[in-house]
Design an enzyme around this catalytic site. Structure first.
Site, PDB file in Angstrom:
ATOM      1  N   HIS A   1       0.757   0.845 -13.235  1.00 52.32           N
ATOM      2  CA  HIS A   1       1.558  -0.321 -13.633  1.00 52.32           C
ATOM      3  C   HIS A   1       3.023   0.116 -13.700  1.00 52.32           C
ATOM      4  CE1 HIS A   1       2.358  -4.162 -15.524  1.00 52.32           C
ATOM      5  NE2 HIS A   1       3.167  -3.515 -16.354  1.00 52.32           N
TER       6      HIS A   1
ATOM      7  N   MET B   1      -3.978  -7.265  -6.968  1.00 48.07           N
ATOM      8  CA  MET B   1      -3.472  -8.384  -7.767  1.00 48.07           C
ATOM      9  C   MET B   1      -4.580  -9.324  -8.266  1.00 48.07           C
ATOM     10  SD  MET B   1      -0.380  -7.603  -7.961  1.00 48.07           S
ATOM     11  CE  MET B   1       0.436  -9.044  -8.633  1.00 48.07           C
TER      12      MET B   1
ATOM     13  N   ILE C   1      -7.438  -9.794 -11.523  1.00 46.70           N
ATOM     14  CA  ILE C   1      -7.880  -9.280 -12.820  1.00 46.70           C
ATOM     15  C   ILE C   1      -9.374  -9.006 -12.714  1.00 46.70           C
ATOM     16  CG2 ILE C   1      -8.180  -9.876 -15.263  1.00 46.70           C
ATOM     17  CD1 ILE C   1      -5.635 -11.612 -14.966  1.00 46.70           C
TER      18      ILE C   1
ATOM     19  N   ASN D   1      -5.645   2.424 -13.012  1.00 45.53           N
ATOM     20  CA  ASN D   1      -4.667   1.495 -12.449  1.00 45.53           C
ATOM     21  C   ASN D   1      -3.270   2.058 -12.652  1.00 45.53           C
ATOM     22  OD1 ASN D   1      -3.621  -1.059 -11.461  1.00 45.53           O
ATOM     23  ND2 ASN D   1      -3.095  -1.557 -13.585  1.00 45.53           N
TER      24      ASN D   1
ATOM     25  N   GLY E   1       0.777  -1.239   0.000  1.00 43.03           N
ATOM     26  CA  GLY E   1       0.000   0.000   0.000  1.00 43.03           C
ATOM     27  C   GLY E   1       0.805   1.284   0.000  1.00 43.03           C
TER      28      GLY E   1
ATOM     29  N   ARG F   1     -14.906 -14.763 -10.736  1.00 39.49           N
ATOM     30  CA  ARG F   1     -14.325 -13.416 -10.772  1.00 39.49           C
ATOM     31  C   ARG F   1     -15.421 -12.357 -10.690  1.00 39.49           C
ATOM     32  NH1 ARG F   1      -9.253 -12.748 -12.170  1.00 39.49           N
ATOM     33  NH2 ARG F   1      -8.828 -14.643 -13.312  1.00 39.49           N
TER      34      ARG F   1
HETATM   35  C1  GRF Z   1       3.329  -1.062  -7.685  1.00 43.10           C
HETATM   36  O1  GRF Z   1       4.582  -1.251  -8.268  1.00 43.10           O
HETATM   37  C2  GRF Z   1       2.252  -0.926  -8.746  1.00 43.10           C
HETATM   38  O2  GRF Z   1       2.705  -0.308  -9.908  1.00 43.10           O
HETATM   39  C3  GRF Z   1       1.902  -2.358  -9.044  1.00 43.10           C
HETATM   40  O3  GRF Z   1       1.949  -3.001  -7.793  1.00 43.10           O
HETATM   41  C4  GRF Z   1       2.846  -2.299  -6.936  1.00 43.10           C
HETATM   42  C5  GRF Z   1       2.069  -1.937  -5.698  1.00 43.10           C
HETATM   43  O4  GRF Z   1       2.859  -1.416  -4.693  1.00 43.10           O
HETATM   44  N1  GRF Z   1       0.631  -2.447  -9.716  1.00 43.10           N
HETATM   45  P1  GRF Z   1       2.222  -0.794  -3.394  1.00 43.10           P
HETATM   46  O5  GRF Z   1       1.308  -1.844  -2.781  1.00 43.10           O
HETATM   47  O6  GRF Z   1       1.456   0.424  -3.800  1.00 43.10           O
HETATM   48  O7  GRF Z   1       3.380  -0.466  -2.501  1.00 43.10           O
END
Ligand code: GRF
Length: 216
Positions: free
Chosen positions: A111, A92, A94, A109, A14, A67
């Site tokens: 990434h 995590m 989909i 989102n 987080g 899902r």
């Molecule tokens: C980040 O690198 C984000 O881009 C990816 O998952 C990671 C989450 O990190 N989708 P955090 O839980 O916000 O520290």
């Protein structure tokens, strides 16, 4: 000023959630982090939310047999809290097509790569293996196909000689923490919208705030 009520979906530590919460402390920030949902009991991000006084709920994906059923539970939780925007931040799972359609244009989102390069998982290993000299992060509207929705904002990071997965991930993450609050502000204030499967920017000729370059 009325602020857009925003939910953040997490699965892990987080740190992006923390960055969004911090940005939203500013009185003129256009979004309010009003709800956090995790699909895992052990997400450290739940404590981050609670420490900030934000309601945090756990909705376990394994409690649902599809899902879509899981996504419907999330949908109910966010609607009950009068949420208008949803940010996935290290979530995590989909999303089902149903959920993506329900929240089209209001679901974003982050990434850790320069999409459309390196969608999916194990991003930093693959970037290093491919010998890329530049990596970065992307905030995008979520569409049914994984990590391929219209791009809202990107930040670049140089790949340095000797970088490991960990060192590269750390530098990209530092940029994520700056980029995600900027991108959420753009969506919440209506400076970018999803229209006909494209991100449409208001004042696009003068607005470069959706691009960040980390100094070397
Ligand atoms: C980040 O690198 C984000 O881009 C990816 O998952 C990671 C989450 O990190 N989708 P955090 O839980 O916000 O520290």
């Amino acid at each position: 000023m009325s602020r857009v009520r925003t939910a953040v979906l997490i699965s892990g530590r987080g740190t992006n959630l923390a960055a969004l919460i911090e940005a939203a402390r500013a009185p003129d920030y256009p979004a309010e982090i009003a709800l956090v949902i995790s699909n895992r009991h052990e997400s450290a991000g739940l404590a981050v939310a609670r420490a900030a006084g934000i309601p945090a709920q756990i909705i376990l994906h394994q409690d649902y047999d599809s899902r879509e059923a899981f996504d419907r539970a999330i949908d109910v939780a966010v609607r009950v809290s009068s949420i208008s925007l949803v940010c996935a931040a290290g979530f995590m799972r989909i999303h089902s097509e149903w959920f993506v359609r329900q929240w089209e244009g209001r679901l974003i989102n982050i990434h850790p790569s320069l999409l459309p390069a390196f969608p999916g998982i194990k991003v930093h290993e693959r970037v290093l293996q491919a010998g890329e000299r530049i990596s970065g992060c992307t905030v995008h509207f979520v569409t049914p196909e994984l990590d391929s929705g219209p791009i809202i904002a990107q930040a670049t990071v140089a790949v340095l000689p000797g970088d490991t997965r960990e060192t590269l991930a750390e530098r990209v993450l530092a940029e994520e923490h700056k980029l995600y609050p900027q991108a959420l502000a753009m969506v919440a204030s209506g400076r970018v919208k999803l229209e006909n499967d494209r991100a449409i920017f208001r004042d696009s000729s003068t607005d470069c705030s959706s691009l960040r370059h980390a100094p070397l």
